[in-house]
Every structure is written in structure tokens, then in C-alpha cells.
Design a protein around this motif. Sequence first.
Motif, short mmCIF file in Angstrom:
data_model
loop_
_atom_site.label_atom_id
_atom_site.label_comp_id
_atom_site.label_asym_id
_atom_site.label_seq_id
_atom_site.Cartn_x
_atom_site.Cartn_y
_atom_site.Cartn_z
N SER A 134 4.75 5.53 -3.42
CA SER A 134 4.30 4.52 -2.45
C SER A 134 3.28 3.56 -3.03
O SER A 134 3.08 2.46 -2.50
N GLU A 135 2.62 3.95 -4.12
CA GLU A 135 1.60 3.10 -4.75
C GLU A 135 2.21 2.12 -5.75
O GLU A 135 1.50 1.28 -6.31
N ILE A 136 3.50 2.23 -5.99
CA ILE A 136 4.16 1.39 -7.01
C ILE A 136 4.97 0.29 -6.35
O ILE A 136 5.67 0.51 -5.36
N SER A 137 4.87 -0.91 -6.91
CA SER A 137 5.73 -2.03 -6.52
C SER A 137 6.72 -2.25 -7.66
O SER A 137 6.39 -2.87 -8.68
N TYR A 138 7.91 -1.72 -7.49
CA TYR A 138 8.93 -1.79 -8.54
C TYR A 138 9.83 -3.00 -8.27
O TYR A 138 10.69 -2.97 -7.39
#
Length: 373
Positions: free
Chosen positions: A12-16
Motif C-alpha cells: 500500500s505504500e508503493i506507487s507502481y
Amino acid sequence: MDCQKHLFSIDSEISYLNNAYRGPLLKASENAALTDLGKMRNPQELQPSDFFTETEEVRGLFAQLISAQSDEIAIIPSTSYGFASALSNWTDQKGKKAITVKDEFPSGYFAVKRWAEEQEASLEVIGEDAELSWNNKILAAIDEHTALVLISSVHWMNGYIFDLEAIGAKCQKVGACFIVDGTQSVGAKPIDVKACKIDALICATYKWLLGPYSLGLAYFGEKFEGGKPLEESWMNRTNSRNFSDLTNYRQEFLPKAHKFDVGESSHFILMPILKKSLEQILQWSTEEIQHYTSDLKKYLFEILELDLFHSQSSSNHLFALPLKSGLNPQALKSDLENEKVFVSVRGQSLRVSLHLYNDQNDIKRLVSVLEKS
């Protein structure tokens, strides 16, 4: 449609924003692989039909996606294998011309380059032009001397949308073979191989098909029905499903594209991953994926005050983000990764690629780092 991130295991902390680099696995695909891995503990339970059932299901699913028939689909290990299968069956073209585009993906470029050398044909590489659209330049280059056109469905570096329908029609008119690398759009953007008169469509599965690495799918049209495969496999013969009869050697191949299958095409563990991803993509629909990513792309361009009209030449799911002069793309990429925002650098631009697991929060995080830089 709402964001589909819950179907993936993305932190949830990653913007892929980098599906064009590699697509993440769906949770359902991961579970399917684990289930199949468990089956390998007891191989005595495997039946001969297990070597073929799932591959046939995958052919059918992929055929639906590209408006083809299941017997026109081959199981391949890579795009380079697919190109080699097609080009080795398009010969006797001495002195003619092959066409590709500038900065085509290396697998496609080297394949068409070798073909041109072996056929003693010329190779014309079409670049962009400020005076004439890229599509119009390609169409103008296709003439009675053209034997082959090999391009991607959208450009892998910037998402430029090639007009496959117009190019395919021109190829058919002059008798040229039209081969398309669909890796960077099939699964995210609608495509109809019949309407576009594509002779061979070659796709790796680990990007927009959300499948595994080392597995690909290919469509082979009528031009290749009498073709010869790269390998002498037992699995694509007419008696392949009768394991006790395999040494009653049958020269006859299974119908149409089956002959182009790679050996060991069953791909246990990998094939269940691909089957689940194709089922999910068809459930979403590529039209819906384009609509969803269009909204995110528009949102990004409006925040950055970029030219929306100019952006229409690139796909919604994959595009290059123009950067201010003097800005180092590699340094910017590092800044983004420090903030857990992931994109690719291609040339002097950032390549952004969006999917249904992205939302406006991912766009805001990207913009926040861009503004700091």
C-alpha cells in the motif's frame, strides 16, 4: 470501475507506475501457481490430458482477447522465438524491402535485420517527423517493393499508437507480410487481428497480460498455415495425446498454429498463472482498462499543465512524460524511488505506465516528487 489494487499484493505504500517494465501477479494467479506446484509433489496423479487441457484453455482465452480462433494461437517462450517462427516462413523475397520503426524494441529490430540480410533485402527504418505524422510516414513508405513490415502495436518507449488497421490494409494491398509485437498493449488496449489484417501477432505475457516470464503467445494467420516450425516437437503432432503410441511416428502436425508451439508447451505452474490473468482481463475488458487509465492520464496532464491534445498520440496506459530541459531523468528516477514511486527511464523521458491497480493518490505522489525536482 473502482481501483482494483485489492486483487494484487502490491504494498500500500508503493506507487507502481511501471507495468510496461513488468506486470505484477494477481493474487488469483499466485494461488493458481501454488496449487499447481503442489500437484508436482505427486506426479503419478498426472494424466496425459493434463499436458494439454490448460494450454487449450489459454489459447481460447487469448483468442477471445484478440478476436481470433483458438487454433490460430501458438504457445511460445519469447517474442524472439515468435519472430523467428514467422520470419523463417516468409522467404523468397530477394531484393525487396523490409520496414520497421526507429527505436523498435531490440528483439524485433534484430529479427527484421537478420531477415533482410538473409533475403538480400533492404531495411528501411522510419523515424518521427515534425512535418508528417509517424503513421503517415509508414504508410507512404509501404509500396510494391515492400515484403515485410514489423512494428509494435504501440511504441515501447513512449506509447505512440501505430495505426494498425491502416498499415495492415496497405500491407495487404501490396502483398507484404504484417508482423506486430503486441507486448506493450495486448491485454490493456483493444485489438482485432482480423480487422487490422495482421499476419502474425507476437506477445510476451509478463507485461500487460499480467502473466509469467519465459512464456509468450502468438497468433499466426493464413500466410503461415503451410509453414514449418522451428522445432521437431512431439507435442504438436496428431498422435501426441496417445502416450503409448508416440513411437508410431506421425509426421502430421495438429491444425494451424499448433505446429509453432515450443517444445514442452504445457508449462506446468506457469500456465495456470497465465490462465487466471487472462480470465481477469477478459472480465475487466480492455475497453474498461483504457477508459480507467485515460482518466488517470488526463488527471496527471492537467495537474502538470501539459498539452492534452499532444498526449492523444500516445496510449492511455503507456506514455512518455516530457521533462524540462536540463533535468536528469536518471537522477529524477532515483528521487522517485526514494519516495517509493516507480517508473522507467527510456531515452530522455520518464515512461509512465498505468493499470487498474493505480489511483489518483499514485498520481499525486508522482507529481509531488516532480514538483520538488
